[in-house]
Motif scaffolding. Structure first.
Motif, PDB file in Angstrom:
ATOM      1  N   TYR A  20       3.777  64.171  -6.171  1.00  0.00           N
ATOM      2  CA  TYR A  20       3.048  63.926  -5.190  1.00  0.00           C
ATOM      3  C   TYR A  20       2.218  64.193  -4.058  1.00  0.00           C
ATOM      4  O   TYR A  20       0.642  63.892  -4.110  1.00  0.00           O
ATOM      5  CB  TYR A  20       3.978  62.978  -3.629  1.00  0.00           C
ATOM      6  N   ARG A  24      -1.801  63.698  -4.931  1.00  0.00           N
ATOM      7  CA  ARG A  24      -3.034  63.161  -3.841  1.00  0.00           C
ATOM      8  C   ARG A  24      -4.359  63.903  -3.377  1.00  0.00           C
ATOM      9  O   ARG A  24      -4.424  63.513  -3.357  1.00  0.00           O
ATOM     10  CB  ARG A  24      -1.991  63.465  -2.656  1.00  0.00           C
ATOM     11  N   ILE A  32      -8.581  60.480  -0.016  1.00  0.00           N
ATOM     12  CA  ILE A  32      -7.588  60.607   0.557  1.00  0.00           C
ATOM     13  C   ILE A  32      -7.194  60.512   1.699  1.00  0.00           C
ATOM     14  O   ILE A  32      -6.149  60.489   2.663  1.00  0.00           O
ATOM     15  CB  ILE A  32      -7.520  62.348   0.089  1.00  0.00           C
ATOM     16  N   ILE A  35      -5.764  56.921   2.425  1.00  0.00           N
ATOM     17  CA  ILE A  35      -4.085  57.473   2.221  1.00  0.00           C
ATOM     18  C   ILE A  35      -3.690  57.804   3.675  1.00  0.00           C
ATOM     19  O   ILE A  35      -2.879  57.287   3.439  1.00  0.00           O
ATOM     20  CB  ILE A  35      -4.270  58.095   1.122  1.00  0.00           C
ATOM     21  N   SER A 112      -1.936  56.190  -5.976  1.00  0.00           N
ATOM     22  CA  SER A 112      -3.358  56.356  -4.323  1.00  0.00           C
ATOM     23  C   SER A 112      -3.431  54.354  -4.197  1.00  0.00           C
ATOM     24  O   SER A 112      -4.069  54.356  -3.881  1.00  0.00           O
ATOM     25  CB  SER A 112      -4.173  55.769  -5.971  1.00  0.00           C
TER      26      SER A 112
END
Length: 282
Positions: A20, A24, A32, A35, A112
């Protein structure tokens, strides 16, 4: 096949948070930031089920195909030359890439996603079909093929060379390595594969995100150029540390567990002498 499935499932379950973080870190900086940084929550396992399905299938294809091809091209002493090992590794990589692409695409779309609760595996597959049609399942096929083929070729060629060097020094020629030695040799081979394929892995991740593919207009070379010029050459190696850590753990699980599992499930093959046959790792 049974040993490969068991080893693949164990590897993913133990190492997915590292996967993960790798994915990322390879996303565009703006995405990024949206998120955010995940806490120690189930968010770290977004796409885990998808990757388990894909990696289990990939593991079976990789080990079985390489094991079969190696036996066909080995000499009378069971040794394989480096060019033949390279060819077997490339073939195994091509086969595993073919079945892996849809699962990798779905996993990256889940990671994502900005949704609080992203859709599950099959809902993601359905969404991809709605957006892109059946050909959408092949988005990122070329970089996935290139990454898997190159990684398999480097990994298995390096491991096979190290394994043959071990004959007469660590074990008697033809004997199976202990799990500890098998893990050590595989770690060295896997580190070489990680370092040489990181730029391909970053481009693959970008081409399988919706925004990244649109920005590059579906062109892998343009995507590479955009990353290099806009974010710097080191961005092409983003995610390398999580991937190296994951390789370290997965190697301990995959190859050693495969050796143990191979012995445990060898009763499945009822042909004469099945219990004495060597696995593809040896």
């Amino acid at each position: 096949m049974a040993a490969g499935i068991l080893a693949g499932t164990a590897e993913i379950g133990l190492t997915y948070p590292l996967e993960y973080h790798k994915v990322r870190s390879q996303l565009p900086t703006a995405l990024i930031d949206k998120i955010g940084r995940p806490a120690l929550t189930l968010k770290l396992f977004r796409g885990c089920g998808t990757m388990m399905l894909g990696n289990g299938t990939k593991t079976v294809v990789r080990f079985v195909s390489y094991d079969f091809l190696s036996k066909q091209i080995a000499d009378e002493k069971g040794h394989i030359s480096v060019p033949k090992s390279l060819a077997a590794g490339l073939s195994a990589g091509f086969l595993e890439s073919t079945v892996l692409v849809p699962f990798e695409l779905a996993k990256i779309r889940q990671i994502s996603s900005l949704a609080t609760s992203p859709p599950g595996t099959f809902a993601t597959f359905k969404r991809i079909f709605q957006l892109h049609g059946p050909l959408g399942y092949l988005y990122g096929f070329f970089p996935t093929l290139l990454r898997q083929g190159a990684a398999s070729a480097v990994r298995f060629t390096a491991y096979n060379s190290l394994r043959q060097m071990a004959d007469g020094f660590i074990v008697s020629p033809g004997d199976r390595l202990s799990p500890a030695w098998a893990t050590g040799l595989e770690l060295l081979a896997s580190y070489a594969a990680v370092i040489t394929t990181m730029p391909i892995d970053v481009v693959k991740t970008r081409m399988q995100t919706l925004s990244g593919r649109e920005a590059a207009r579906g062109n892998n070379l343009l995507c590479t150029y955009q990353i290099f010029t806009a974010e710097g050459p080191w961005k092409l190696f983003s995610g390398m540390m999580p991937r190296l850590f994951r390789v370290t753990i997965s190697s301990m699980v995959m190859f050693s567990f495969y050796e143990v599992a191979f012995k445990a499930v060898s009763f499945i093959d009822e042909r004469p002498g099945a219990s004495n046959r060597k696995s593809g790792v040896s």
